[in-house]
Design an enzyme around this catalytic site. Structure first.
Site, PDB file in Angstrom:
ATOM      1  N   GLU A 106       0.745  -1.388  -0.061  1.00 22.76           N
ATOM      2  CA  GLU A 106       0.030  -0.045  -0.101  1.00 22.76           C
ATOM      3  C   GLU A 106       0.995   1.296   0.128  1.00 22.76           C
ATOM      4  OE1 GLU A 106      -3.965   1.235   2.794  1.00 22.76           O
ATOM      5  OE2 GLU A 106      -1.932   0.565   3.826  1.00 22.76           O
ATOM      6  N   GLU A 197      -7.901  10.528   3.156  1.00 20.70           N
ATOM      7  CA  GLU A 197      -8.120   9.675   4.166  1.00 20.70           C
ATOM      8  C   GLU A 197      -8.315  10.364   5.652  1.00 20.70           C
ATOM      9  OE1 GLU A 197      -6.285   5.435   6.048  1.00 20.70           O
ATOM     10  OE2 GLU A 197      -5.160   6.230   4.351  1.00 20.70           O
TER      11      GLU A 197
END
Length: 211
Positions: A106, A197
């Site tokens: 990620e 996020e």
């Protein structure tokens, strides 16, 4: 996720196998992917054809969310964006975000953030310079955490911009090349988005991706 005496270092340099050149994959499609992980925790709206999205959330967010727009298959192409991002008092990122399939990883190129810098608690890989600023670079390992394949163990890579900004062009290839020296698989891409996020606080963001 670490150097000896000078002579030993020369021996290592002389006999270590060469680092393979990264394979840089170009993007062939326009925006074709909507990232909506827990977008219901706030007010997430988007216009895929226009390349715009917005997210507003109030204090008391109970979990992590990641929302944004981008591409079903990531690439090393530069990404140009502009945003209105109010991060004060929130744990949040404005970032290029994506995944690599093998080995699973990620990644984040953090352009601006709230009250938490992810490199403050991760393993430092040094710094790099790109697009008018130094970036802190770090890595972490997530064990038995949610991923693109369910629950798995994977590596995270972060580049965190020191001179934060909310608009500009991100030269993605510079970050990929740096990470590739530390195990980042630079070819088998899953999705890639310009994202917001957050996991605490209150914030709002409106983002336009132009390339």
């Amino acid at each position: 996720m670490k150097v000896t005496a000078a002579f030993a270092g020369l021996l290592v340099t002389a006999f270590a196998p060469p680092v393979p050149e990264p394979v840089l994959v170009s993007r062939s499609a326009g925006i074709n992917y909507v990232q909506n992980y827990n977008g219901n925790l706030g007010d997430f709206t988007y216009d895929e054809s226009a390349g715009t999205f917005s997210m507003y959330w109030e204090d008391g967010v109970s979990s992590d969310f990641v929302v944004g727009l981008g591409w079903t298959t990531g690439s090393s192409n530069a990404i140009t964006y502009s945003a209105e991002y109010s991060a004060s008092g929130s744990s949040s990122y404005l970032a290029v975000y994506g995944w690599v399939n093998l080995s699973q990883a990620e990644y984040y190129i953090v352009e601006d953030y709230g009250d938490y810098n992810p490199c403050s608690s991760a393993t430092s890989l040094g710094t790099e310079y790109s697009d008018g600023s130094t970036y802190q670079v770090c890595t972490d390992t997530r064990t038995n955490e949610p991923s693109i394949t369910g629950t798995s163990t994977f590596t995270q890579y972060f580049s965190v911009r020191e001179s934060t900004r909310t608009s500009g062009t991100v030269t993605v290839a510079i970050h990929f090349n740096f990470w590739a020296q530390h195990g980042f698989g630079n070819s088998d891409f899953n999705y890639q988005v310009m994202a917001v996020e957050a996991w605490s606080g209150a914030c709002s963001a409106s983002v336009t991706i132009s390339s």
